[in-house]
Scaffold this motif. Sequence first.
Motif, short mmCIF file in Angstrom:
data_model
loop_
_atom_site.label_atom_id
_atom_site.label_comp_id
_atom_site.label_asym_id
_atom_site.label_seq_id
_atom_site.Cartn_x
_atom_site.Cartn_y
_atom_site.Cartn_z
N LYS A 39 0.44 11.35 -1.74
CA LYS A 39 -0.88 11.31 -1.08
C LYS A 39 -1.27 12.68 -0.54
O LYS A 39 -2.45 13.02 -0.53
CB LYS A 39 -0.86 10.26 0.03
N ASP A 40 -0.27 13.50 -0.11
CA ASP A 40 -0.58 14.87 0.31
C ASP A 40 -1.15 15.64 -0.88
O ASP A 40 -2.11 16.41 -0.74
CB ASP A 40 0.69 15.59 0.80
N THR B 79 4.12 14.51 0.04
CA THR B 79 4.08 13.19 -0.60
C THR B 79 2.96 13.18 -1.65
O THR B 79 2.12 14.09 -1.67
CB THR B 79 3.81 12.07 0.43
N THR C 139 5.69 6.72 11.81
CA THR C 139 5.29 5.74 10.78
C THR C 139 5.67 6.22 9.38
O THR C 139 5.27 5.63 8.39
CB THR C 139 3.76 5.53 10.80
N TYR C 140 6.40 7.31 9.29
CA TYR C 140 6.73 7.87 7.96
C TYR C 140 7.50 6.86 7.11
O TYR C 140 8.31 6.11 7.61
CB TYR C 140 7.58 9.14 8.10
N SER C 141 7.25 6.94 5.80
CA SER C 141 7.91 5.99 4.91
C SER C 141 9.35 6.35 4.62
O SER C 141 10.08 5.56 4.02
CB SER C 141 7.17 5.92 3.58
N GLY C 142 9.75 7.58 5.00
CA GLY C 142 11.13 7.95 4.74
C GLY C 142 11.52 9.18 5.54
O GLY C 142 10.66 9.87 6.09
N PHE D 176 0.81 -1.23 0.00
CA PHE D 176 0.00 0.00 0.00
C PHE D 176 0.84 1.27 0.00
O PHE D 176 0.37 2.32 0.43
CB PHE D 176 -0.98 0.03 1.19
N ASN D 177 2.09 1.16 -0.45
CA ASN D 177 2.92 2.36 -0.58
C ASN D 177 3.02 2.76 -2.04
O ASN D 177 2.69 2.00 -2.93
CB ASN D 177 4.31 2.10 -0.01
N THR D 178 3.54 3.97 -2.23
CA THR D 178 3.67 4.49 -3.58
C THR D 178 5.10 4.28 -4.06
O THR D 178 6.03 4.49 -3.29
CB THR D 178 3.40 6.01 -3.55
N ILE E 175 7.93 18.49 3.72
CA ILE E 175 7.84 17.40 2.74
C ILE E 175 6.43 17.37 2.16
O ILE E 175 5.46 17.70 2.85
CB ILE E 175 8.21 16.06 3.42
N LYS F 124 4.06 19.24 4.77
CA LYS F 124 4.01 18.85 6.18
C LYS F 124 5.41 19.09 6.74
O LYS F 124 6.38 18.92 6.01
CB LYS F 124 3.62 17.38 6.33
N PRO G 222 14.24 12.69 5.59
CA PRO G 222 15.30 13.48 4.99
C PRO G 222 16.55 13.38 5.87
O PRO G 222 16.42 13.30 7.09
CB PRO G 222 14.74 14.91 4.99
N LEU H 131 9.61 18.67 11.38
CA LEU H 131 9.89 17.59 10.43
C LEU H 131 10.88 16.59 11.07
O LEU H 131 11.87 17.01 11.68
CB LEU H 131 10.53 18.22 9.19
N THR H 132 10.59 15.30 10.93
CA THR H 132 11.51 14.31 11.51
C THR H 132 12.65 14.06 10.54
O THR H 132 12.42 13.59 9.43
CB THR H 132 10.75 12.99 11.77
N ARG I 89 7.31 10.05 -5.59
CA ARG I 89 6.61 9.62 -4.37
C ARG I 89 6.58 10.76 -3.37
O ARG I 89 5.59 10.98 -2.68
CB ARG I 89 7.31 8.41 -3.74
N1 LIG Z 1 9.97 12.82 8.03
C1 LIG Z 1 8.75 13.34 8.15
N2 LIG Z 1 8.49 14.25 9.12
C2 LIG Z 1 7.27 14.78 9.24
N3 LIG Z 1 6.24 14.49 8.45
C3 LIG Z 1 6.44 13.61 7.47
C4 LIG Z 1 7.72 12.99 7.27
N4 LIG Z 1 7.62 12.15 6.20
C5 LIG Z 1 6.36 12.23 5.77
N5 LIG Z 1 5.64 13.10 6.52
C6 LIG Z 1 4.21 13.43 6.36
O1 LIG Z 1 3.47 12.41 7.03
C7 LIG Z 1 2.39 11.94 6.25
C8 LIG Z 1 2.56 10.44 6.00
O2 LIG Z 1 3.76 10.26 5.29
P1 LIG Z 1 4.28 8.87 4.75
O3 LIG Z 1 5.75 8.96 4.61
O4 LIG Z 1 3.74 7.76 5.57
O5 LIG Z 1 3.76 8.82 3.28
P2 LIG Z 1 2.29 8.65 2.66
O6 LIG Z 1 1.82 10.00 2.24
O7 LIG Z 1 1.41 7.94 3.62
O8 LIG Z 1 2.60 7.82 1.35
P3 LIG Z 1 3.12 6.29 1.22
O9 LIG Z 1 2.12 5.46 1.94
O10 LIG Z 1 3.17 6.00 -0.17
O11 LIG Z 1 4.45 6.23 1.86
C9 LIG Z 1 2.40 12.76 4.98
O12 LIG Z 1 1.45 13.77 5.12
C10 LIG Z 1 3.79 13.37 4.90
O13 LIG Z 1 3.79 14.65 4.33
#
Ligand SMILES: Nc1ncnc2c1ncn2[C@@H]1O[C@H](COP(=O)(O)OP(=O)(O)OP(=O)(O)O)[C@@H](O)[C@H]1O
Length: 741
Positions: A721-722, A719, A611-614, A87-89, A717, A582, A616, A590-591, A704
Amino acid sequence: MALWHGAMNNRGFRQGSFCSFQSSTSDEDLMDIPGTAMDFSMRDDVPPLDRELEEDRSYNGAGIGSGNRMMDFLEEPIPGVGTYDDFNTIDWVREKSRDRDRHREITNKSKESTWALIHSVSDAFSGWLLMLLIGLLSGSLAGVIDISAHWMTDLKEGICTGGFWFNHEHCCWNSDHVTFEDRDKCPEWNSWSQLIISTNEGAFAYIVNYFMYVLWALLFAFLAVSLVKVFAPYACGSGIPEIKTILSGFIIRGYLGKWTLIIKTITLVLAVSSGLSLGKEGPLVHVACCCGNILCHCFNKYRKNEAKRREVLSAAAAAGVSVAFGAPIGGVLFSLEEVSYYFPLKTLWRSFFAALVAAFTLRSINPFGNSRLVLFYVEFHTPWHLFELVPFILLGIFGGLWGALFIRTNIAWCRKRKTTQLGKYPVVEVLIMTAITAILAFPNEYTRMSTSELISELFNDCGLLDSSKLCDYENHFNTSKGSELPDRPAGLGVYSAMWQLVFVVIGGVTRMTVSLVVIMFELTGGLEYIVPLMAAAMTSKWVADALGREGIYDAHIRLNGYPFLEAKEEFAHKTLAMDVMKPRRNDPLLTVLTQDSMTVEDVETIISETTYSGFPVVVSRESQRLVGFVLRRDLIISIENARKRQDGIVSTSIIYFTEHSPPMPPYTPPTLKLRNILDLSPFTVTDLTPMEIVVDIFRKLGLRQCLVTHNGRLLGIITKKDVLKHIAQMANQDPDSILFN
Ligand SMILES: Nc1ncnc2c1ncn2[C@@H]1O[C@H](COP(=O)(O)OP(=O)(O)OP(=O)(O)O)[C@@H](O)[C@H]1O
């Protein structure tokens, strides 16, 4: 197809959507893309001011190709690095870059030895081989589906005592006791009343046949829905909205897996035979894409790269439509127009080849015994007159109105199913629909037959010996000249057939498209009717567009909240990147990870608390100068791997993303270098970049995520989905309708 959508999409797809999905194993990847414009920010030899200038120049839209080293191969391949979670991009830029690097590597090595040269040639050829296999497999499966569905449809009315595996037509072909006029009535074919009460005449016999017809239909439908529910929930629905979403760069593990393929193939036969008003086009696209995905696992090139795999799936979709309609060119255009997101010229040729092989395979199996790819092949060469454009255009208007109405009703019904108790009882719903359909269909012989048979009955030219009621014209043989049939008055059969046909449900569901016109002319076997068909298709599209821009697939994508970034629609709002990025103003910061000062424990804490997918990676928290971007999954796998295999890696070990290890005091634990998993070319925009440009970048490059800077300092950031949520918000829709977060 519509009812297929309607009847079976009713389980929960993470966060309360349609189908409840299963996971399967992930593939492994070994590479990453470092080495571009962001590299300079940590170079000690660049004076601070020059560094700032260099930063300013590159932060706006820095990207691929801007550095001197595109790729680091991992010294030690770590299974799982570079893959995505369910379920990720996916990041198209990263995937395409990885493929280019892989290609470069193979080409360079090919000069070193004959074996490497053979490997390089076989690698180049593997795409075509894969297309051949997809064509063969999907053509064969389509043949099996056609033959089985034909037999099981007839089973509802009776059985062949000369061999139970024969359908009605084949049963009487083999019979010695049948005349040409009565070729569908032979002693070997027994209706259920004949077998049960030994007669075919009278009211009781009619009731027995009626009862058996409904019973078989219910049995088929019950088996179909139960198999899907128990073994492969992903096999529900037509599959095209999900495939469109997958092709746009979304991961749904198991959606194109072997269980889905097996169950979809079996249940497609059952569902078509049950008599439900559905077509096999959508499901056949799903079946062909499953074949494509499974076969990709035999080729490293496609198994390990999500973007390459999607090219294969686009071609597989073309093969699916090719065998569904018997129209290979239409299939390629359908894939390009309706399903695919990224369709380079190379994919066009490969799709063409896959569609061709699939059609050839199906033709060789000859499932309908008419040496055609479909049952309803039309041979109609009478020229058309100009005034006939009027009924064609009226047909287009009617088709557009009907299509728009159908989409609305279908979506309303599906929404009801999602939001009420109805969705909890899929088996009961399907059984009720089947019972209603079968009870209404049996009394009328045109609704009793399968849709393909009906179309073939309606479109075929009448011959002198035709037994169809629609060909019941009065015969005055002495007036015929040569082989031409003269104009003849209609007989009783024609009138009664016309009355029966008033009650049949025929109409267009999906938006009329260019590919549809091509499919139509491939079916009619000539270009004779291309102009009227184009006129009808265009009118229908205009009418339907005026009533609502979405086709049925897009409407289902929106209903299910799939993260699909529509390439056709313009984003015309005046918002800026800072409005979307975000964290928001009052959110926590920002984390980020720092390039060389965090311990394994610090990073693990961040991973477990977010739970962020990545994340910086920055030079330091104070400077917030960007170094690159690291994916959560790669980080977890690499740390786990290092803890297991690398001596001395403990919680207090320093993780560094730089080229060289930071200076460490004596007697400290060994450091952990993770530069290999760092993307050194993350896309960045400034906070004042208009969102229309950001949306365009996301669409065209298939990003992504994109990082936002202000005066060169990392700020936030965005994404994909944002972006989707923002588009929904701007269109006055609920941003939370975009699910799968
Ligand atoms: N390092 C971070 N610090 C703060 N906010 C973040 C960070 N990374 C992502 N976000 C924000 O948190 C939310 C969830 O991010 P996430 O990385 O889980 O990606 P996503 O939008 O759910 O897409 P995907 O599921 O494809 O990874 C998004 O709104 C994103 O802008």
